[in-house]
Write an enzyme that holds these catalytic residues in place. Sequence first.
Site: not given
Ligand code: K1U
Ligand code: ZN
Length: 186
Positions: A46, A51, A89-90, A131-132, A135
Amino acid sequence: MALLDIRVLGDPILRQATTPVGTVTDDLRRLAQDMLETMYVARGIGLAAPQVGRTERLAVVDIEDGPMVMINPEIVRTEGPTEKSEEGCLSIPEVYGDVERPTRITVRYMDADGAIVERDADELLARCIQHEVDHLDGKLFIDYLGPFKRRTALAKWTREKEQYPGNIRRLTAEEIAEHHHNGEEL
Ligand code: K1U
Ligand code: ZN
C-alpha cells in the site's frame, strides 16, 4: 511512469490530514500510477499520498490481487473480531510492530474513473486499507503501540533514520534493478 521519493518519519507531511479530492483529473490518475509503481519497487502492499509528499486524499493498495486506487476513502463499517498482526511502513523502514485492528471492514471510495465504490475487505486487505486510511488522517502504526514497544520502535528508528537525510527515501538502484529483474512491470 515516474518513481517518487518516499517521505520518512520526521517529515511533518506524514502528520497532516489530507484534502478530499473534488474531481478526478488526468494529473491525479498519473499520480496514482506513479504511486503504484513506487509501491511495487519499494515492495509495499500500500502507499498513501502523504508518503510521497502530496496532500490529496488518495491511496493505492495491491496485496497481489490487482491494483486498487482509492480516492477519498472512508471506512464506513468495521465488523468481526479484532486481531493483532505485524505491520511495517514504507515511511518507517525496518521498524515493525503488532497492531490490533478489526478483521472485517467496508470501505467507500471513488475509483480512478470517478465511480463510487463500496467494498468489503477482510484479513490482510482490511488491515492494509486501515493502515492507508490512517495515513490520510495523519496517523501511523506506531501510534497504536504501547509505551514500551513504541519506545523500542523509536529507538530503532533513531538508528535507521541516519540513512535518510532530509527525511527522504530515494529508491535505490538495487531496488529498481531487482524490480526489473523480477519482470514486475505494471
Ligand atoms: O503504507 C505503507 O507504508 C505500506 C505498508 C502497508 C502495510 C503493511 C503491513 C500491514 C499493513 C499495511 C507496507 O507495505 S510495509 C511492507 C510490507 O509489505 C509488509 C510488512 C509487514 C507485514 C506485511 C507486509
Ligand atoms: Zn505506512
